[in-house]
Design an enzyme around this catalytic site. Structure first.
Site, PDB file in Angstrom:
ATOM      1  N   GLU B  57       0.816  -1.222   0.000  1.00  0.00           N
ATOM      2  CA  GLU B  57       0.000   0.000   0.000  1.00  0.00           C
ATOM      3  C   GLU B  57       0.846   1.267   0.000  1.00  0.00           C
ATOM      4  O   GLU B  57       0.571   2.218  -0.728  1.00  0.00           O
ATOM      5  CB  GLU B  57      -0.949   0.002   1.199  1.00  0.00           C
ATOM      6  N   HIS B 126     -10.350  -5.224  11.009  1.00  0.00           N
ATOM      7  CA  HIS B 126     -11.015  -5.041   9.720  1.00  0.00           C
ATOM      8  C   HIS B 126     -12.350  -4.313   9.844  1.00  0.00           C
ATOM      9  O   HIS B 126     -13.187  -4.407   8.951  1.00  0.00           O
ATOM     10  CB  HIS B 126     -11.262  -6.388   9.035  1.00  0.00           C
TER      11      HIS B 126
HETATM   12  C1  TPP Z   1      -2.131  -4.463   4.474  1.00  0.00           C
HETATM   13  C2  TPP Z   1      -3.129  -5.374   3.889  1.00  0.00           C
HETATM   14  N1  TPP Z   1      -3.412  -5.283   2.576  1.00  0.00           N
HETATM   15  C3  TPP Z   1      -4.315  -6.100   2.023  1.00  0.00           C
HETATM   16  C4  TPP Z   1      -4.964  -7.037   2.767  1.00  0.00           C
HETATM   17  C5  TPP Z   1      -5.979  -7.963   2.130  1.00  0.00           C
HETATM   18  N2  TPP Z   1      -5.388  -9.289   1.989  1.00  0.00           N
HETATM   19  C6  TPP Z   1      -5.544 -10.202   2.954  1.00  0.00           C
HETATM   20  S1  TPP Z   1      -4.696 -11.567   2.634  1.00  0.00           S
HETATM   21  C7  TPP Z   1      -4.127 -11.008   1.173  1.00  0.00           C
HETATM   22  C8  TPP Z   1      -3.244 -11.872   0.339  1.00  0.00           C
HETATM   23  C9  TPP Z   1      -1.975 -12.246   1.027  1.00  0.00           C
HETATM   24  O1  TPP Z   1      -1.285 -13.222   0.324  1.00  0.00           O
HETATM   25  P1  TPP Z   1      -0.035 -13.988   0.893  1.00  0.00           P
HETATM   26  O2  TPP Z   1       0.819 -13.053   1.660  1.00  0.00           O
HETATM   27  O3  TPP Z   1       0.585 -14.718  -0.213  1.00  0.00           O
HETATM   28  O4  TPP Z   1      -0.623 -15.004   1.969  1.00  0.00           O
HETATM   29  P2  TPP Z   1      -1.605 -16.235   1.743  1.00  0.00           P
HETATM   30  O5  TPP Z   1      -2.989 -15.676   1.826  1.00  0.00           O
HETATM   31  O6  TPP Z   1      -1.307 -16.835   0.448  1.00  0.00           O
HETATM   32  O7  TPP Z   1      -1.372 -17.141   2.894  1.00  0.00           O
HETATM   33  C10 TPP Z   1      -4.615  -9.724   0.946  1.00  0.00           C
HETATM   34  C11 TPP Z   1      -4.351  -8.930  -0.250  1.00  0.00           C
HETATM   35  C12 TPP Z   1      -4.666  -7.085   4.148  1.00  0.00           C
HETATM   36  N3  TPP Z   1      -5.286  -7.948   4.969  1.00  0.00           N
HETATM   37  N4  TPP Z   1      -3.743  -6.264   4.679  1.00  0.00           N
END
Ligand code: TPP
Ligand code: MG
Lengths: 396, 328
Positions: B57, B126
């Site tokens: 972000e 959230h």
């Molecule tokens: C700062 C932030 N940005 C966006 C999100 C929304 N979000 C939650 S999980 C995720 C994907 C994360 O992917 P990864 O780090 O690969 O972990 P995985 O879900 O594959 O375990 C996103 C975009 C969030 N929770 N926090």
């Protein structure tokens, strides 16, 4: 002590297996087997973890039990979500079990863990019982956070959560490692994050400080191929996550093989505990479900891809194959164990569904460990709420 | 038309109209948006103008601000405003203040948008309202629309605006259908930023709200009407600028004020409105102290019954109004 012969027989059997020739007699039960591990890839390390490891029957049973329990609980969680008993977000760990179980196997009781929102499996491994996890998911009072935290926010001793903000747990994990060093223990903190989170700026900030200050942090990038609907290569200019700490040594680890993960984690614990500073493990793994329960998980990858992983790389099936073909454990033993796990998880699920929620007074409990506000303002000024303390604050 | 479709058509129309407008954010392109607000836009406008970012972000918000400084019109989507906290420095220190710091030279025409406020069952990290946070900062314009018409007209206005606009949507309203006037369906429809809307006229008491709290007020007002109380419901639409003219005029008529918001009370939107009333001549038109109805002053619990109790409900509004008006 194990009888020497059993050891040697089993070792031979495993070596043969590694060469693809295994044929052990049916009644030739081993108590310990040596396995060759999946190859590691190293970054800024002369020598990596050992390429073979010995597995005792007891550990085999233990790891199988843990992996199977996590899978079973996640399946249950998925169902509870579909029944609308679990609300909001619910991120399942199915497919990634070997990462957590392999790491846990290498930890000492005083080592710490912090992870993101895919936290149910870790919570269980760190000592919360089935009901503590499941009732947290259903938002009931027997949950490990009394139902106030839900799927993403679970905690217990040496387990610092559960964090819903992608990447935010990584500096926290380095902070836990900082405290361990400060307090003069040789404890380490395992700090887990995803391939998506790996791009967050704060991750790089703390790679730097962890190295600069020689902190005992094991960074674990769980590369499951996707951050939500974005494949790793669409988000990362360098998808060799184990190299992305630059000056932080790294190891690429097959995260679908619990023994390979265990060996890498042992190496990493040793590295940190002996004062060599941080280390980064990339565990290559896969998530079977969608990102969370609201994501069908099929628009950005094919069903075939998921099927293929399930059939060829599944961490539980492959481990089962490995330990049964070496005669460490019989299929019957595992079957019995699976039935037992199903029984206890089902039992806990029933309780987690029937359990009651905490009382209304707890809405304003534990906002502060030492509340200085007097009463807490309600939705209107007319009926203020009492602040109360319920949890045992750990930092006095 | 649903709120989601209204937002989508605003984006679509403004992208069609002005090729400096582009969208960036997490999952906005190939996935059609985490909440499907940008559905179809990547297909229509392609990689150049609808851009999936990594989960970074601070970085992409900064890139968006920089590109706005250099002539583009970015729409920077935060998957939710909870995650915009990662980027809040770029929003405030870079976007909000640069025009002033450059003595009126470098304006920053950018829209930061995404869902804000309480969602359902997603717990403390959230579920929170950032209206007051952003409204605190000079240099920003802060919009918090309620229904489909608001969303379409205000998002188009925000994209056309030469200054940074924080555009606070509500996830729980995305799927709700609201009627759109013929006028609102037109490509030329814009609503002025800084003007509130009287969602329901009434003469006995003034209810001021934004976003989902407008719905709460309308529900309460309906029920109160059955008891002979006519509440005037003001949909703020914009938190900064704050349309005090509309609020003051209403108070002069009703002599009673209640503000309703889902955010926290301390230094909140209601707190600001009450202070401004207090500082003005309108104060003398109040028959009694004005009252804020807000979220409870606590982080959001996951527990279902507590989550409901943590947020203002129509019953809170009804009880407060009855208490003030000494009605049964
Ligand atoms: C700062 C932030 N940005 C966006 C999100 C929304 N979000 C939650 S999980 C995720 C994907 C994360 O992917 P990864 O780090 O690969 O972990 P995985 O879900 O594959 O375990 C996103 C975009 C969030 N929770 N926090
Ligand atoms: Mg991932």
């Amino acid at each position: 002590m194990l009888p020497a012969c059993a050891r040697s027989i089993s070792k031979k059997a495993a070596n043969l297996k590694a060469l693809g020739f295994l044929s052990t007699a049916k009644n030739n039960y081993a108590t310990e087997v040596t396995y060759y591990l999946k190859p590691f890839r190293l970054h800024k390390l002369e020598q990596g973890p050992a390429q073979k490891t010995t597995l005792t029957k007891e550990d085999a049973i233990n790891y199988y039990r843990q992996m199977h329990t996590i899978r079973r609980m996640e399946t249950t969680a998925g169902n509870l979500y579909k029944e609308k008993i679990i609300r909001g977000f619910c991120h399942l760990y199915s497919g990634q079990e070997a990462v957590a179980v392999g790491i846990k196997a290498a930890l000492r009781p005083y080592d710490a863990i912090i992870t993101a929102y895919r936290a149910h499996g870790w919570t269980y491994l760190m000592g919360v019982d089935y009901l503590g996890v499941l009732a947290e998911l259903t938002g009931r009072q027997s949950g490990c956070a009394r139902g106030k935290g839900g799927s993403m926010h679970m905690y217990c001793e040496n387990f610092y959560g559960g964090n819903g903000i992608v990447g935010a747990q990584v500096p926290l994990g380095v902070g836990v490692a900082f405290a361990q060093k400060y307090q003069g223990t040789d404890g380490v903190c395992v700090t887990l994050y995803g391939d998506g989170a790996a791009n967050q700026g704060q991750v790089f900030e703390v790679y730097n400080m962890a190295k600069l200050w020689n902190l005992p942090c094991i960074f674990v990038c769980e590369n499951n191929g996707y951050g939500m609907g974005t494949s790793a290569d669409r988000a990362s200019a360098n998808t060799n996550y184990y190299t992305r700490g630059d000056y932080v040594s790294g190891i690429w680890v097959d995260g679908m093989d619990v023994l390979t993960v265990r060996e890498a984690a042992r190496y990493a614990v040793n590295h940190c505990a002996s004062g060599k500073g941080p280390i980064l493990l990339e565990t290559a793994t896969y998530r079977y479900s969608g990102h969370s329960m609201s994501d069908p998980g099929t628009s950005y990858r094919t069903r075939d891809e998921i099927q293929e992983v399930r059939q060829t790389r599944d961490p539980i099936t492959s481990f089962k194959e490995k330990i049964t073909s070496a005669n460490l454990v019989t299929p019957e033993e595992l079957k019995k164990m699976e039935a037992e796990i199903r029984g206890v998880v089902d039992e806990a699920t029933k309780k987690a569904k029937a359990d009651s929620e905490i009382s209304m007074e707890e809405l304003t409990a534990d906002i502060y460990s030492n509340n200085l506000e007097g009463t807490i303002r309600n939705t209107t000024p007319f009926n203020p709420l009492e602040h109360s303390r319920i949890g045992q604050a750990v930092n006095q | 038309m649903t709120v989601r479709d209204a937002l989508n058509s605003a984006l679509d129309e403004e992208m069609e109209k002005d090729d400096r407008v582009y969208i960036l954010g997490e999952e906005v392109a190939q996935y059609d948006g985490a909440y499907k607000v940008t559905r179809g836009l990547w297909k229509k406008y392609g990689d150049k103008r609808v851009i999936d970012t990594p989960i970074t972000e601070m970085g992409f918000a900064g890139i968006a601000v920089g590109s706005a400084m250099a002539g583009l019109r970015p729409v920077c989507e935060f998957m939710t405003f909870n995650f915009a906290m990662q980027a809040i420095d770029q929003v405030i220190n870079s976007a909000a203040k640069t025009f002033y710091m450059s003595a009126g030279r470098v304006n920053v025409p950018i829209v930061f948008r995404g869902p804000n406020g309480a969602a359902a069952g997603v717990a403390a990290q959230h579920s929170q309202c950032f209206a007051a946070w952003y409204a605190h900062c000079p240099g920003l314009k802060v919009v918090s629309p309620y229904n489909s018409e608001d969303c379409k007209g205000l998002l188009k206005a925000a994209i056309r605006d030469p200054d940074p606009v924080v555009f606070l949507e509500n996830e729980l309203l995305y799927g709700v259908q609201y009627e759109m006037s013929d006028e609102a369906l037109s490509k030329d429809f814009v609503l002025p930023i800084g003007k509130a809307h009287i969602a329901r006229p009434g003469e006995h008491i003034t209810l001021v709200a934004h976003s989902r709290a407008v719905e709460i007020c309308l529900e309460a007002a309906n029920e109160l009407a059955g008891k002979g109380i006519e509440a005037e419901v003001i949909n703020l639409r914009s938190i900064r600028p704050l349309d005090m003219d509309t609020i003051n005029a209403s108070i002069v008529k009703t002599n009673h004020l209640v503000t309703v918001e889902q955010g926290w009370p301390t230094c909140g939107v209601g707190a600001e409105i009450l202070s401004r009333v207090m500082e003005s001549e309108t104060f003398y038109h109040l028959d009694q102290p004005a009252i804020r109805i807000t979220g409870v002053d606590t982080p959001m619990p996951y527990t279902k019954s507590l989550e409901i109790a943590a947020l203002p409900q129509p019953s809170d509004v009804i009880a407060t109004v009855k208490k003030l008006l000494k009605a049964q």
